[in-house]
Motif scaffolding. Sequence first.
Motif, PDB file in Angstrom:
ATOM      1  N   ALA A  76      16.221  -5.113  20.811  1.00  0.00           N
ATOM      2  CA  ALA A  76      15.671  -4.995  19.591  1.00  0.00           C
ATOM      3  C   ALA A  76      16.618  -5.646  18.508  1.00  0.00           C
ATOM      4  N   VAL A  77      15.795  -5.876  17.626  1.00  0.00           N
ATOM      5  CA  VAL A  77      16.873  -6.528  16.565  1.00  0.00           C
ATOM      6  C   VAL A  77      17.406  -5.582  15.593  1.00  0.00           C
ATOM      7  N   GLY A  78      16.612  -4.296  15.392  1.00  0.00           N
ATOM      8  CA  GLY A  78      17.070  -3.293  14.456  1.00  0.00           C
ATOM      9  C   GLY A  78      17.947  -2.502  14.994  1.00  0.00           C
ATOM     10  N   ILE A  79      19.065  -1.973  14.471  1.00  0.00           N
ATOM     11  CA  ILE A  79      20.402  -1.277  15.046  1.00  0.00           C
ATOM     12  C   ILE A  79      20.495  -0.215  14.553  1.00  0.00           C
ATOM     13  N   ASP A  80      19.422   0.595  13.936  1.00  0.00           N
ATOM     14  CA  ASP A  80      19.399   2.173  13.366  1.00  0.00           C
ATOM     15  C   ASP A  80      19.817   3.116  14.306  1.00  0.00           C
ATOM     16  N   ASN A  81      19.415   2.565  15.576  1.00  0.00           N
ATOM     17  CA  ASN A  81      19.783   3.684  16.810  1.00  0.00           C
ATOM     18  C   ASN A  81      21.093   3.771  17.364  1.00  0.00           C
ATOM     19  N   ILE A  82      22.004   2.947  16.732  1.00  0.00           N
ATOM     20  CA  ILE A  82      23.271   2.802  17.186  1.00  0.00           C
ATOM     21  C   ILE A  82      24.328   3.388  16.161  1.00  0.00           C
ATOM     22  N   ALA A  87      30.954   2.583  18.122  1.00  0.00           N
ATOM     23  CA  ALA A  87      31.187   1.549  19.085  1.00  0.00           C
ATOM     24  C   ALA A  87      32.432   0.747  18.701  1.00  0.00           C
ATOM     25  N   ALA A  88      32.933   0.888  17.503  1.00  0.00           N
ATOM     26  CA  ALA A  88      34.110   0.215  17.105  1.00  0.00           C
ATOM     27  C   ALA A  88      35.300   1.084  17.383  1.00  0.00           C
ATOM     28  N   SER A  89      35.262   2.488  17.426  1.00  0.00           N
ATOM     29  CA  SER A  89      36.301   3.310  17.750  1.00  0.00           C
ATOM     30  C   SER A  89      36.458   3.226  19.311  1.00  0.00           C
ATOM     31  N   HIS A  90      35.392   2.983  19.978  1.00  0.00           N
ATOM     32  CA  HIS A  90      35.460   2.913  21.693  1.00  0.00           C
ATOM     33  C   HIS A  90      35.728   1.373  22.129  1.00  0.00           C
ATOM     34  N   ASN A  91      35.996   0.593  20.874  1.00  0.00           N
ATOM     35  CA  ASN A  91      36.228  -1.003  21.461  1.00  0.00           C
ATOM     36  C   ASN A  91      34.984  -1.337  22.185  1.00  0.00           C
ATOM     37  N   VAL A  92      33.630  -1.143  21.835  1.00  0.00           N
ATOM     38  CA  VAL A  92      32.679  -1.575  22.397  1.00  0.00           C
ATOM     39  C   VAL A  92      31.803  -2.727  21.818  1.00  0.00           C
ATOM     40  N   ILE A  93      31.518  -3.709  22.433  1.00  0.00           N
ATOM     41  CA  ILE A  93      30.886  -4.788  21.697  1.00  0.00           C
ATOM     42  C   ILE A  93      29.547  -4.469  21.776  1.00  0.00           C
ATOM     43  N   VAL A  94      28.589  -4.584  20.260  1.00  0.00           N
ATOM     44  CA  VAL A  94      27.201  -4.236  20.166  1.00  0.00           C
ATOM     45  C   VAL A  94      26.522  -5.829  20.297  1.00  0.00           C
ATOM     46  N   THR A  95      25.385  -5.820  20.761  1.00  0.00           N
ATOM     47  CA  THR A  95      24.572  -7.086  20.502  1.00  0.00           C
ATOM     48  C   THR A  95      23.038  -6.554  20.332  1.00  0.00           C
ATOM     49  N   ASN A  96      22.341  -7.434  19.572  1.00  0.00           N
ATOM     50  CA  ASN A  96      20.879  -7.210  19.496  1.00  0.00           C
ATOM     51  C   ASN A  96      20.197  -8.399  19.651  1.00  0.00           C
ATOM     52  N   THR A  97      18.947  -8.595  19.419  1.00  0.00           N
ATOM     53  CA  THR A  97      18.049  -9.732  19.763  1.00  0.00           C
ATOM     54  C   THR A  97      17.351 -10.331  18.414  1.00  0.00           C
ATOM     55  N   PRO A  98      18.064 -10.580  17.477  1.00  0.00           N
ATOM     56  CA  PRO A  98      17.831 -11.283  16.226  1.00  0.00           C
ATOM     57  C   PRO A  98      17.175 -12.882  16.780  1.00  0.00           C
ATOM     58  N   GLY A  99      16.314 -13.207  15.968  1.00  0.00           N
ATOM     59  CA  GLY A  99      15.652 -14.634  16.045  1.00  0.00           C
ATOM     60  C   GLY A  99      14.448 -14.696  17.052  1.00  0.00           C
ATOM     61  N   VAL A 100      14.678 -14.225  18.176  1.00  0.00           N
ATOM     62  CA  VAL A 100      13.670 -14.465  19.179  1.00  0.00           C
ATOM     63  C   VAL A 100      12.369 -13.539  18.844  1.00  0.00           C
ATOM     64  N   LEU A 101      12.263 -12.495  18.134  1.00  0.00           N
ATOM     65  CA  LEU A 101      11.175 -12.032  17.870  1.00  0.00           C
ATOM     66  C   LEU A 101      10.795 -12.169  16.585  1.00  0.00           C
ATOM     67  N   THR A 102      11.281 -13.095  15.711  1.00  0.00           N
ATOM     68  CA  THR A 102      10.946 -13.290  14.464  1.00  0.00           C
ATOM     69  C   THR A 102       9.456 -13.755  14.259  1.00  0.00           C
ATOM     70  N   GLU A 103       8.965 -14.699  14.723  1.00  0.00           N
ATOM     71  CA  GLU A 103       7.649 -15.121  14.661  1.00  0.00           C
ATOM     72  C   GLU A 103       6.704 -14.216  15.208  1.00  0.00           C
ATOM     73  N   THR A 317      24.911 -12.883  20.048  1.00  0.00           N
ATOM     74  CA  THR A 317      24.112 -12.329  19.095  1.00  0.00           C
ATOM     75  C   THR A 317      25.011 -10.998  18.735  1.00  0.00           C
ATOM     76  N   PRO A 318      26.079 -11.094  18.471  1.00  0.00           N
ATOM     77  CA  PRO A 318      26.787  -9.665  18.230  1.00  0.00           C
ATOM     78  C   PRO A 318      26.403  -9.114  16.846  1.00  0.00           C
ATOM     79  N   VAL A 319      26.597  -7.827  16.821  1.00  0.00           N
ATOM     80  CA  VAL A 319      26.349  -6.984  15.684  1.00  0.00           C
ATOM     81  C   VAL A 319      27.786  -6.707  15.055  1.00  0.00           C
ATOM     82  N   LYS A 320      27.711  -7.171  13.721  1.00  0.00           N
ATOM     83  CA  LYS A 320      29.391  -7.011  12.862  1.00  0.00           C
ATOM     84  C   LYS A 320      29.449  -5.340  12.922  1.00  0.00           C
ATOM     85  N   LEU A 321      30.468  -4.783  13.317  1.00  0.00           N
ATOM     86  CA  LEU A 321      30.735  -3.344  13.554  1.00  0.00           C
ATOM     87  C   LEU A 321      31.312  -2.928  12.318  1.00  0.00           C
TER      88      LEU A 321
END
Length: 322
Positions: A76-82, A87-103, A317-321
């Motif tokens: 998903a592009v929305g990240i309100d479920n995360i 994630a930052a404190s567990h050193n886990v990288i988060v990614t989402n799916t921006p761009g591909v669902l825009t249109e 497509t990382p999400v800034k933590l």
Amino acid sequence: MSKVFVTRVIPDAGIKMLKEAGFEVEVSDFDGVLPRKQLLERVRGVDAILFLLTDKMDAEVMKAAGPQLKIIANYAVGIDNINLKDAASHNVIVTNTPGVLTESVAEHAMALIFALAHRIVESDQYMRDGKYVGWAPMLFLGNDLVGKTLGLVGLGRIGEAVAKRMTDGFEMKILYYDVRRNEEAEQKYKLEYRDLESLLKDSDFVSIHVPLTPETKHLINAERLKMMKKTAYLINTSRGPVVDETALVEALKSGEIKGAALDVYEQEPKMAPGLAELPNTVLTPHTASATEETRGAMSELAAKNIIAVLNGEAPITPVKLQ
Ligand code: GLV
Ligand code: GLV
């Protein structure tokens, strides 16, 4: 061998890529949103989790997975479920799916605008109910879009894609509100920047394209619905809680606005009492990005992010933590 857990069946394209990259891939075969307890069990020992907007990702899940967990990839592009702090404190990288669902989402918002203006859903039901007895001059009068004002609340990728299509294609005047002004888009698509109140006062159609954050929760509340024209329509394809849904039902009942189309709800999959009974609404089940093309592309992008990170490369497509 790195392990990837996918919390629900998604289009095969991404799963195939993950397998071809040499990972051990497990896909939940549970029919529905994986219950929390099972989620916590299934993620144990995995290096990557590919999950959905219906899965809440927080410290509990990351702890259950273990310290080898490197990436959680949102389908998903929305990240309100995360919980990004977790994630930052567990050193886990988060990614989402921006761009591909825009249109796809932009098209869905437009489809809802058209459905409202031309009363497509009500008329369809009328035909199926066998009520059509012959052409009539006053039957199902709707509204034209040409020359009307469309107010975009949020001008990210999706808002801009709607603007692009509605300005030239359908000859609407377009206002927008966003926390950031975008003068390049203003010139390109002939947009006018407004504060939220003035946008709500002057728009015939208001379409919401903001992410859900503490600041945007109930951005459209009873007071702001009152600012809208009595002839205006509200369209929401972003996240349910951006609109106070109970207040919306009241506004629709009392004629404070003319109609609304929603793809997202405050407490999905529930709807606010009364919403489904209102004839001046068009309701879809969070399917704005649900096209074969887009869901396939989302699956591939989530997989590519996982492949990159598990191969020691930077995510696409990382999400800034913070
Ligand atoms: C869908 O709602 C998404 O955020 O991708
Ligand atoms: C979402 O992708 C947006 O920026 O609108």
